[in-house]
Design an enzyme around this catalytic site. Structure first.
Site, PDB file in Angstrom:
ATOM      1  N   ARG A  70       0.869  -1.178   0.000  1.00 28.83           N
ATOM      2  CA  ARG A  70       0.000   0.000   0.000  1.00 28.83           C
ATOM      3  C   ARG A  70       0.899   1.220   0.000  1.00 28.83           C
ATOM      4  O   ARG A  70       1.797   1.342   0.826  1.00 28.83           O
ATOM      5  CB  ARG A  70      -1.003  -0.020   1.163  1.00 28.83           C
ATOM      6  CG  ARG A  70      -0.452   0.017   2.576  1.00 28.83           C
ATOM      7  CD  ARG A  70      -1.535   0.461   3.570  1.00 28.83           C
ATOM      8  NE  ARG A  70      -1.321   0.018   4.934  1.00 28.83           N
ATOM      9  CZ  ARG A  70      -0.589   0.671   5.840  1.00 28.83           C
ATOM     10  NH1 ARG A  70       0.028   1.772   5.537  1.00 28.83           N
ATOM     11  NH2 ARG A  70      -0.471   0.192   7.074  1.00 28.83           N
TER      12      ARG A  70
ATOM     13  N   HIS B 236      -2.429   3.520   6.490  1.00 28.35           N
ATOM     14  CA  HIS B 236      -3.503   2.546   6.695  1.00 28.35           C
ATOM     15  C   HIS B 236      -4.861   3.143   6.324  1.00 28.35           C
ATOM     16  O   HIS B 236      -5.677   2.518   5.661  1.00 28.35           O
ATOM     17  CB  HIS B 236      -3.515   2.095   8.152  1.00 28.35           C
ATOM     18  CG  HIS B 236      -4.707   1.276   8.505  1.00 28.35           C
ATOM     19  ND1 HIS B 236      -4.869  -0.003   8.062  1.00 28.35           N
ATOM     20  CD2 HIS B 236      -5.814   1.573   9.220  1.00 28.35           C
ATOM     21  CE1 HIS B 236      -6.030  -0.482   8.495  1.00 28.35           C
ATOM     22  NE2 HIS B 236      -6.620   0.467   9.202  1.00 28.35           N
TER      23      HIS B 236
ATOM     24  N   TYR C 229       5.890   4.768  11.619  1.00 26.31           N
ATOM     25  CA  TYR C 229       6.352   3.382  11.734  1.00 26.31           C
ATOM     26  C   TYR C 229       7.016   2.819  10.490  1.00 26.31           C
ATOM     27  O   TYR C 229       7.541   1.719  10.535  1.00 26.31           O
ATOM     28  CB  TYR C 229       5.196   2.472  12.155  1.00 26.31           C
ATOM     29  CG  TYR C 229       3.967   2.522  11.268  1.00 26.31           C
ATOM     30  CD1 TYR C 229       3.921   1.806  10.078  1.00 26.31           C
ATOM     31  CD2 TYR C 229       2.854   3.303  11.622  1.00 26.31           C
ATOM     32  CE1 TYR C 229       2.799   1.864   9.263  1.00 26.31           C
ATOM     33  CE2 TYR C 229       1.729   3.368  10.810  1.00 26.31           C
ATOM     34  CZ  TYR C 229       1.702   2.646   9.641  1.00 26.31           C
ATOM     35  OH  TYR C 229       0.604   2.685   8.823  1.00 26.31           O
TER      36      TYR C 229
HETATM   37  C1  LIG Z   1     -11.387  -7.735  14.743  1.00 24.09           C
HETATM   38  C2  LIG Z   1     -10.705  -6.449  14.462  1.00 24.09           C
HETATM   39  N1  LIG Z   1      -9.645  -6.096  15.209  1.00 24.09           N
HETATM   40  C3  LIG Z   1      -9.022  -4.918  14.998  1.00 24.09           C
HETATM   41  C4  LIG Z   1      -9.443  -4.068  14.009  1.00 24.09           C
HETATM   42  C5  LIG Z   1      -8.742  -2.715  13.785  1.00 24.09           C
HETATM   43  N2  LIG Z   1      -8.037  -2.772  12.490  1.00 24.09           N
HETATM   44  C6  LIG Z   1      -8.620  -2.323  11.360  1.00 24.09           C
HETATM   45  S1  LIG Z   1      -7.680  -2.659  10.023  1.00 24.09           S
HETATM   46  C7  LIG Z   1      -6.475  -3.363  10.941  1.00 24.09           C
HETATM   47  C8  LIG Z   1      -5.258  -3.930  10.252  1.00 24.09           C
HETATM   48  C9  LIG Z   1      -5.623  -4.935   9.223  1.00 24.09           C
HETATM   49  O1  LIG Z   1      -4.468  -5.408   8.587  1.00 24.09           O
HETATM   50  P1  LIG Z   1      -4.582  -6.376   7.338  1.00 24.09           P
HETATM   51  O2  LIG Z   1      -5.466  -7.521   7.665  1.00 24.09           O
HETATM   52  O3  LIG Z   1      -3.200  -6.715   6.925  1.00 24.09           O
HETATM   53  O4  LIG Z   1      -5.315  -5.554   6.201  1.00 24.09           O
HETATM   54  P2  LIG Z   1      -4.862  -4.161   5.551  1.00 24.09           P
HETATM   55  O5  LIG Z   1      -5.398  -3.076   6.410  1.00 24.09           O
HETATM   56  O6  LIG Z   1      -3.379  -4.162   5.456  1.00 24.09           O
HETATM   57  O7  LIG Z   1      -5.509  -4.130   4.213  1.00 24.09           O
HETATM   58  C10 LIG Z   1      -6.805  -3.336  12.288  1.00 24.09           C
HETATM   59  C11 LIG Z   1      -5.948  -3.851  13.375  1.00 24.09           C
HETATM   60  C12 LIG Z   1     -10.552  -4.475  13.266  1.00 24.09           C
HETATM   61  N3  LIG Z   1     -11.061  -3.707  12.294  1.00 24.09           N
HETATM   62  N4  LIG Z   1     -11.158  -5.670  13.494  1.00 24.09           N
END
Ligand SMILES: Cc1ncc(C[n+]2csc(CCOP(=O)(O)OP(=O)(O)O)c2C)c(N)n1
Ligand SMILES: Cc1ncc(C[n+]2csc(CCOP(=O)(O)OP(=O)(O)O)c2C)c(N)n1
Ligand SMILES: [Mg+2]
Ligand SMILES: [Mg+2]
Lengths: 328, 324, 324, 328
Positions: free
Chosen positions: A227, A231, A240
């Site tokens: 990406r 985020h 980070y």
């Molecule tokens: C169950 C849950 N825990 C925490 C979050 C907070 N959160 C939103 S996105 C994220 C990171 C997700 O990482 P990834 O699965 O690699 O997807 P990306 O955002 O990189 O597309 C977190 C911790 C959430 N949405 N749902």
């Protein structure tokens, strides 16, 4: 992928990129509350979804703008989710076979498996595809989904976009294992592909979908992507990660790679500038339609809780209506 | 005394505890280098090292499950779950283990775990980022449930929670995170379990916790202009509940309105109402009223202010108890 | 009419629905060849085949999660979770998805899922096999919560729940599984959401559901010998709650005792008490009393009868409302 | 394993077998409420726990009688759990470093990982071992535990007894994958051993514990075993499995195999009959001590909920005390 399809893929990737950039701008201007940009992940998203047929069902997370574009989802309805108009989005999920966006990480893999089990029970040769990040694979539900899919030979494609980060946590702290190997552990193939290579993504997803259609069960695809942005617009990724990482990723922009590939195969510059014009037009239409779109009225929060509202809930609805007065 | 936001006060409380007791651990998603999505843990990893302040994989059940094991090994875990709605994947570990391990081991193992949970709505968050699950935790014997309403309380109560030998679900009102006030950074040494009369009043008593305390103070100010005197009671701890203060406050006015963001049915206001039924029936001049979220899933951000109890809705309920 | 146990009545209801509607699916742990650990699904796999009645892996979140997906694909899932306490690993799927999917999809997807949950205590089970989580489900907008008290109700309500387009948490009182009565196996066509006055009485009203209905009937019989006339109201559905019948029944006597097995704090009796506060205050001659499990984790089998509301404890509360 | 240790292993396996049989009898006689027999799993249980040192911590499920025996856990306190006297058991879990029994399948793996992380943070070279069945691996928590252990290199041994059944569900319906391969998927070694071979189990567990002690992190051991009896005394396994399977398993009784091994190495018959006598004595002592043991009084249900009871709880306790009268 034949030449037409490759051009179509580029066209949609570009469109997704421009929508994505516009969404970030709209957020800065206060038109959206927050937005999780996907720039950098276009090849993974668009090429994978184009490998499916319209009857197949898509289960997205919150970062699947490119998949939505590939699927023809109404962009206004899609973006309104990020204006807080409706959880899950305001597009027609049945028409596009594009489920409501899942923002609880990892929980939607099981829905895809259940849907796929249902398609199989019906003897339909439809496939489910579910999109998630590498972070999502740490949730217990992801493993339960893998296991159910293996046991029931569910026709499902697990499409993991490993973009290296779960917010601020790098992939190497997310797991000591390699994501694609989870497949084998649960009794089905796992593959890793270059998620910046649209053709490779298309090939892997087609193979997985075919396999599923033949009744041979699930496949896990790990697409390595990047990406470019934070985020979400609420995140500050300078806290980070090194800028060098982002720069390297941008130099390998999947859009640029596909453009070079197309140009090498003889697609003329004019075609690219037409595509750019088309995207620019689509973006300005989106901006206008978002400005014109109204959010559903507040009382709609009562309307889809149950098939028919129980009396106490109907009463609460009328209390709110009364509070809001005739203009609500 | 410094002017601090609640975020800063919480950060100071964590810093204090990490410094004071070297078996205190802070962990969760993004709490390390990033300092938490709300910056509550900002700078802590830098100051106390990766051994004591660390990021975990994205797995809430895992976070709570390892907290139980760490507590058994003599550590004092202060895990963060990123948002209220993401405490649900960890509910089994909380209900089945965190709450019951002391009992199951017949007291062999303390569970001094403080689970920090940015909670409640009002910040325009996406789905799952605005839930009010306090009544689920309060219904779970073995857990304590603490929720501050302002920066000073946040500091005092977080220090008290971390010192407490029992598991505490520490629900932080996100919508009050950035409100500033002068904060004394000396641990008050208060035990948890005391409610606080934040405003005295003679006509009726508003009972609230977390973000709705501020809302009730707004209501009390508005009512004052109309010559109505409303008291505001901040419960601060739902378990253990300071029943004595609750009963006394309400007995004085004979009229009460209980306010929370969670949906109405089986929300904690029902418990408060039932306690008043049982302990203050004779002094009630009107039936206790509840003003709560509607019985719907927390709606999307654009309409959340029509879900959260508003000043007007609370005033209507006040009117009802006054007119009864 | 045949004499059937509740287990047999539930089995008949499942058989009826599997036969009547070919998109009904029954699945869960050990529901196939074994017929369920309580034999509620006995013979169904044999009769309807492995396609429609099947075992799943040992993963409750998985069971509920795939039920959501199956519902989206147009099936009508009737999953079983083996015991109350094992519904906790599935809480996230229930709260986050099952309850909210209709709303999230703006009505595009029905969620006609009936989650069967052998519930409550009283059978000397090991840890986690005797929980009463009804107030958690009742607090979750989007779920319906249904719980029969006898074999006939079990049949009628299970058929109604399976026909219902919304997710229903169907809590079966294990301690009443083997009690027999004559059961009419004709679906009554009753909608869910109606309470039932199982015994009329003029001095006070006992309000209960599930296993405590029988206990309250015992209390009413005992009281009758002392010349006290107690009514017993079986709520049957906690959500939607039949508030009209509740208010009428209690208004008639002016005195109510609410009974459940779950711990007291934030249990569903608090909701009942609060509703009576709000809707029957003027007719209450005494404060509504709650008789509940203690605020402790459900204890081990040897002492569970000192935890579950006993006839004596309920009688004491009756005395209290009569003497007030 | 040296000769002494091998004999010791046999002695404890025999003891476990006899206790197990006695527990089933006690249940039939109404002295216990229900009991999950482990006969057939003795080699897996005893040999594995003997590979650890006393400072290592054991996290058992509900079917680990053999592990408890190997660990020297007080049998009366252990069995009282099955009389409903106390959830988790009435033995001293700190003294034997044997955690309370976990009866929520899969949830205790994370506790072992957390404990192991704690040991590592302390710089102690102690190891945690956690016992669970193949059914437990389907729970999301098991995968989360594997993942945490991999990421934090926790000194933990995951000991899975694959006895082929999770109540009535056969292992091949539990997962399409092979359990031992889950290790690799999460970044650490997985091994499969013959759980009926005490020496093989000992060797695998020793290696895993050594690895953990060296700071190299977790290992997953899948021990293939058989349970001779039903899932528990409340279960009727004739409903779902062929008698032939049980008979084959019994013919390969791990106890018989080890006895043959010892006899071949020259251990005399008299030694075996002494061991049998010793077991018989222990069993009759257990029976007597169980008969004499009183359950904790009901009011103890209040005593370990919090470190100090809040006022409302103290009041509830006194209400129960009053109800029960002076004899309670
Ligand atoms: C169950 C849950 N825990 C925490 C979050 C907070 N959160 C939103 S996105 C994220 C990171 C997700 O990482 P990834 O699965 O690699 O997807 P990306 O955002 O990189 O597309 C977190 C911790 C959430 N949405 N749902
Ligand atoms: C979370 C949870 N779900 C369901 C159960 C009911 N249950 C008890 S034992 C068992 C089977 C366990 O199988 P396995 O893990 O292979 O262990 P085994 O009994 O074979 O030793 C089930 C389903 C439970 N105790 N916990
Ligand atoms: Mg990612
Ligand atoms: Mg097994």
């Amino acid at each position: 992928m034949d030449a037409d399809r490759l051009r179509e893929t580029y066209r949609l990737m570009l469109l997704a990129r421009r929508y994505d950039e516009e969404a970030v701008r709209l957020q800065r201007q206060g038109e959206l509350v927050a937005f999780p940009p996907m720039s950098g992940q276009e090849a993974a998203q668009v090429a994978s979804v184009l490998a499916l047929s319209p009857a197949d069902m898509v289960f997205p997370s919150y970062r699947e703008l490119g998949v939505a574009v590939g699927r023809g989802v109404d962009m206004t309805g899609y973006m309104l989710a990020f204006r807080g108009a409706w959880n899950g989005g305001l597009y027609d999920c049945r028409r596009n076979r594009f489920a409501p966006m899942a923002s609880s990480v990892g929980s939607h893999l099981l829905h895809a498996v259940g849907w796929a089990m249902g398609a199989r029970l019906d003897g339909r040769d439809e496939v489910a595809i579910v999109y998630f990040g590498e972070g999502a694979t740490s949730e217990g539900d992801a493993s339960e989904a893998f296991n159910f899919a293996g046991v029931f030979r569910a026709p499902v494609v697990f499409f993991c976009q490993n973009n290296g980060w779960a917010i601020s946590v790098p992939a190497e702290r997310q797991s000591a294992g390699e994501i694609w190997r989870r497949g084998e552990a649960f009794g089905f193939p796992g593959v890793r592909v270059d998620g910046g290579d649209a053709e490779a993504v298309f090939a892997a997803t087609s193979a997985a979908a075919e396999r599923a259609r033949r009744g041979e069960g699930p496949t896990l695809i790990e697409a390595l992507t990047h990406r470019f942005g934070p985020h979400s617009t609420a995140d500050d990724d300078t806290r980070y990660r090194e800028r060098a990482e982002v720069e390297t990723a941008r130099r390998n922009d999947p859009l640029g790679r596909l453009r070079a590939r197309l140009a090498a195969s003889g697609v003329p510059d004019s075609w690219f500038s037409d595509a750019e014009d088309e995207a620019r037009l689509a973006v300005s239409e989106l901006r206008a339609s978002l400005a014109a779109a109204e959010n559903p009225p507040a009382v709609e929060m009562f309307d889809f809780v149950y098939a028919a509202p129980p009396p106490a809930l109907a009463l609460q609805r009328s209390q709110l209506e009364e509070l809001l007065g005739p203009d609500a | 005394m410094p002017e601090l936001s609640m975020v800063q006060a919480l950060n100071a409380a964590l810093r204090h505890c990490l410094a004071a007791h070297d078996r205190t651990l802070v962990f969760g998603q993004d709490v390390g280098r990033l300092g938490g999505v709300f910056r509550v843990t900002d700078g802590l990893q830098h100051e106390f090292g990766e051994r004591r302040v660390f990021d975990t994989p994205l797995a809430e059940s895992g976070i709570v499950g390892v907290a139980v094991g760490l507590a058994m090994a003599g550590w004092r875990p202060v895990p963060e779950i990123q948002f209220d709605g993401f405490s649900f994947p960890a509910l089994d570990q909380m209900l089945t283990n965190l709450a019951k391990y002391r009992g199951r081991s017949r007291g062999a193992y303390d569970m001094p775990v403080t689970l920090r949970l940015p909670s409640y709505g009002g910040i325009g968050g996406p789905e799952h980022h605005s839930e009010s699950p306090e009544s689920i935790y309060a219904h779970t014997a073995g857990l304590k449930v603490v929720t501050p309403s302002c920066a000073q309380e946040a500091f005092n109560l977080l220090v008290a929670a971390i010192r407490d030998p029992d598991p505490v679900i520490f629900m932080e009102p996100k919508s009050r995170y950035w409100a500033k006030e002068e904060v004394a950074l000396e641990p008050a040494g208060l035990p948890i379990g005391r409610a606080c009369v934040v405003r005295a009043g003679s006509d009726a008593t508003l009972v609230a916790w977390g973000p709705m305390v501020h809302r009730c103070l707004q209501v009390a100010s508005a009512a004052e202009e109309d010559g109505v005197s409303l008291g505001v009671l901040d419960l601060r701890c739902l378990v253990p509940l300071d029943e004595a203060t609750l009963l006394t406050s309400v007995a004085e006015t004979g009229r009460a309105v209980v306010v929370h963001e969670a949906p109405r049915t089986a929300g904690f206001a029902a418990e408060v109402s039932a306690r008043l039924m049982e302990g203050a029936f004779g002094s009630l001049k009107a039936p206790v009223q509840r003003v709560t979220g509607w019985d719907v899933p927390y709606p999307s951000g654009a309409v959340e202010q029509q879900y959260i109890p508003s000043v007007d809705r609370i005033l209507l309920a006040v009117q009802r108890v006054l007119d009864y």
